[in-house]
Scaffold this motif. Structure first.
Motif, PDB file in Angstrom:
ATOM      1  N   VAL A   1       0.884  -1.192   0.023  1.00  0.00           N
ATOM      2  CA  VAL A   1      -0.045  -0.080  -0.008  1.00  0.00           C
ATOM      3  C   VAL A   1       1.024   1.163  -0.083  1.00  0.00           C
ATOM      4  CG1 VAL A   1      -1.702   1.428   1.429  1.00  0.00           C
ATOM      5  CG2 VAL A   1      -2.041  -1.012   1.166  1.00  0.00           C
ATOM      6  N   THR A   2       1.933   1.090   0.740  1.00  0.00           N
ATOM      7  CA  THR A   2       2.816   2.298   0.707  1.00  0.00           C
ATOM      8  C   THR A   2       3.464   2.633  -0.665  1.00  0.00           C
ATOM      9  OG1 THR A   2       3.476   1.737   2.994  1.00  0.00           O
ATOM     10  CG2 THR A   2       5.000   3.271   1.916  1.00  0.00           C
ATOM     11  N   VAL A   3       4.008   1.615  -1.184  1.00  0.00           N
ATOM     12  CA  VAL A   3       4.551   1.763  -2.625  1.00  0.00           C
ATOM     13  C   VAL A   3       3.551   2.365  -3.311  1.00  0.00           C
ATOM     14  CG1 VAL A   3       5.368   0.549  -4.640  1.00  0.00           C
ATOM     15  CG2 VAL A   3       6.165  -0.114  -2.505  1.00  0.00           C
ATOM     16  N   GLY A   4       1.932   1.884  -3.447  1.00  0.00           N
ATOM     17  CA  GLY A   4       0.966   2.261  -4.265  1.00  0.00           C
ATOM     18  C   GLY A   4       0.779   4.002  -3.892  1.00  0.00           C
ATOM     19  N   ALA A   5       0.999   4.383  -2.657  1.00  0.00           N
ATOM     20  CA  ALA A   5       0.693   5.735  -2.469  1.00  0.00           C
ATOM     21  C   ALA A   5       1.958   6.620  -2.808  1.00  0.00           C
ATOM     22  CB  ALA A   5       0.768   5.828  -0.791  1.00  0.00           C
ATOM     23  N   VAL A   6       3.211   6.058  -2.784  1.00  0.00           N
ATOM     24  CA  VAL A   6       4.340   6.776  -3.617  1.00  0.00           C
ATOM     25  C   VAL A   6       4.215   6.944  -4.907  1.00  0.00           C
ATOM     26  CG1 VAL A   6       6.823   6.674  -4.050  1.00  0.00           C
ATOM     27  CG2 VAL A   6       5.921   5.972  -1.697  1.00  0.00           C
ATOM     28  N   GLU A   7       3.428   6.118  -5.710  1.00  0.00           N
ATOM     29  CA  GLU A   7       3.239   6.242  -7.264  1.00  0.00           C
ATOM     30  C   GLU A   7       2.189   7.026  -7.371  1.00  0.00           C
ATOM     31  OE1 GLU A   7       3.207   3.357 -11.087  1.00  0.00           O
ATOM     32  OE2 GLU A   7       3.784   2.439  -9.203  1.00  0.00           O
ATOM     33  N   PHE A   8       0.898   6.797  -6.708  1.00  0.00           N
ATOM     34  CA  PHE A   8      -0.215   7.303  -7.356  1.00  0.00           C
ATOM     35  C   PHE A   8      -0.735   8.599  -6.142  1.00  0.00           C
ATOM     36  CE2 PHE A   8      -0.200   2.998  -8.932  1.00  0.00           C
ATOM     37  CZ  PHE A   8      -0.119   3.372 -10.259  1.00  0.00           C
ATOM     38  N   GLY A   9      -0.290   8.795  -5.140  1.00  0.00           N
ATOM     39  CA  GLY A   9      -0.526   9.352  -4.170  1.00  0.00           C
ATOM     40  C   GLY A   9      -0.414  11.006  -4.186  1.00  0.00           C
ATOM     41  N   GLY A  10      -1.121  11.594  -5.317  1.00  0.00           N
ATOM     42  CA  GLY A  10      -1.146  13.112  -5.759  1.00  0.00           C
ATOM     43  C   GLY A  10      -1.396  13.119  -7.011  1.00  0.00           C
ATOM     44  N   TYR A  11      -1.477  14.537  -7.334  1.00  0.00           N
ATOM     45  CA  TYR A  11      -1.816  14.922  -8.776  1.00  0.00           C
ATOM     46  C   TYR A  11      -0.748  14.306  -9.805  1.00  0.00           C
ATOM     47  CZ  TYR A  11      -4.625  18.342  -6.492  1.00  0.00           C
ATOM     48  OH  TYR A  11      -5.757  18.624  -5.702  1.00  0.00           O
ATOM     49  N   ALA A  12       0.589  14.481  -9.380  1.00  0.00           N
ATOM     50  CA  ALA A  12       1.676  13.898 -10.395  1.00  0.00           C
ATOM     51  C   ALA A  12       1.817  12.504 -10.164  1.00  0.00           C
ATOM     52  CB  ALA A  12       3.070  14.911 -10.069  1.00  0.00           C
TER      53      ALA A  12
END
Length: 393
Positions: free
Chosen positions: A83-94
């Motif tokens: 989940v953390t890896v997913g948040a790093v990749e997709f957790g924001g506009y960019a």
């Protein structure tokens, strides 16, 4: 009789609100009702014997250790990392791929924008969510263990209501200058949470140790403080009111490295200390008489454990607001996975709480990128179906 008492209390509250404010305005009826009703409720609680109160408290069964925490805990860590890896990749506009993120982390490349996105926004927010979610979940596990009530949560002692009141009071007294300060609001929120818990404990001082009495007194005090918070919120500016509402709902917008470092040090000291009390929590779950017979000083141990839980939860709440549903649902999930042994429940609850909050923040950012959904709202959306499923079982 209940109809007569309810009607009389409502009429008295309405008369009081009109008398106090006169023609210059009107205090919301719910505020006056809570302020009048809370002292009456506390008085009624103090009039009941310990046996009467204990009779209505759902006790949990003895600790079960038939699960396999050595297999479950690594699985929970793996899910959290995913989940953390997913948040790093997709957790924001960019969008920032894992490969680019690793290059930025290792210092092997990356543009200025990628460095800014990763180090100034994404990583502190993820770290903040991990710490807050884990801290509130551990606090919830401890409080449920002390009260032997699986429906208890960290806000039951007035932590949430006290923190919100302290924050709103600072906004009302200092105005917009508070919003630009880094530490005034957290200090005010922690002060309010601790004051509320101390007030609840003082109301129970002259009574014999009784977890149900403490729990019910906390409910009454929370209702009164929430009513006062609502009343004060209506008197402040619209900008401050919007901030207060977002704080009450729970938000990670305040995440930065200063808060992450301070919270990491604080939780790094307290959570291992809480974990060391796991055997005591296991004995407390057997009931007060059994625990006393096994040589546990129930009152003293309960006080220490509640103090540690309050210290953990108040620090998290002061920075992230009302995310207390994590403290209710995460211990339930943990016990389903590893059994009732608190030696396994405490770390499992922390991992579940961290995963849930990171996932909620990630989904909130993806569902409505243009308007941030408060993390507390998304946590409730994710956790409520599972909690209803547990109740049906």
């Amino acid at each position: 009789l209940s109809i007569v008492v309810g009607a009389g209390l409502t009429a008295l509250a309405d008369l009081g609100s009109r008398t106090v404010f006169g023609m210059g305005g009107e205090i919301p009826l719910g505020v006056v009702t809570a302020v009048l009703g809370a002292p009456c409720f506390v008085w009624l609680i103090r009039g009941h014997s310990k046996e009467q109160l204990d009779g209505g408290t759902p006790a949990s069964p003895a600790p079960r250790t038939h699960r396999y925490p050595r297999r479950v805990l690594p699985l929970l860590i793996s899910v959290l990392l995913l989940v953390t890896v997913g948040a790093v990749e997709f957790g924001g506009y960019a969008h920032l791929s894992v490969g680019k993120a690793m290059k930025v982390l290792l210092g092997y490349g990356g543009s200025i924008e990628e460095h800014l996105v990763l180090w100034s926004f994404r990583l502190p927010r993820i770290a903040f969510a991990l710490l807050v979610g884990g801290g509130i979940a551990v606090s919830g596990a401890v409080i449920q263990g002390v009260f032997r009530n699986d429906l208890a949560e960290p806000g039951i002692l007035g932590i949430s209501a006290g923190a919100s009141l302290g924050m709103v009071l600072s906004l009302g007294a200092l105005g917009h200058a508070v919003l630009r300060s880094t530490f005034v609001l957290p200090v005010a929120a922690i002060g309010g949470a601790l004051a509320a818990v101390i007030f609840v404990c003082v109301l129970c001082l002259d009574a014999h140790h009784s977890s149900p009495r403490l729990l019910l007194t906390g409910v009454a005090v929370s209702a009164a403080l929430s009513a006062l918070t609502l009343f004060i919120s209506l008197q402040i500016s619209s900008e401050a009111y919007s901030f207060a509402v977002a704080f009450s709902a729970g938000s990670l917008s305040a995440a930065d490295w200063n808060y992450v470092l301070a919270l990491a040090v604080w939780l790094g000291l307290l959570i291992p200390l809480v974990w060391s009390f796991a055997p005591v929590l296991n004995v407390l779950r057997l009931g007060e008489h059994s625990a006393t017979g096994l040589g546990v000083r129930v009152a003293a141990c309960s006080f220490v454990l509640l103090a540690l839980a309050v210290a953990v939860c108040a620090s998290c709440m002061a920075l992230a607001g009302g995310l207390l549903f994590i403290g209710l649902i995460a211990p339930h999930v943990a016990r389903r996975l590893v059994g009732s042994d608190h030696g396994a429940v405490i770390p499992a609850a922390g991992l579940v709480g961290s995963t849930l909050l990171v996932l909620a923040d990630l989904l909130a950012g993806r569902i409505m990128p243009s308007a941030e959904i408060p993390a507390g709202v998304m946590v409730s959306i994710l956790g409520a179906p599972y909690f209803l499923y547990l109740l049906r079982r």
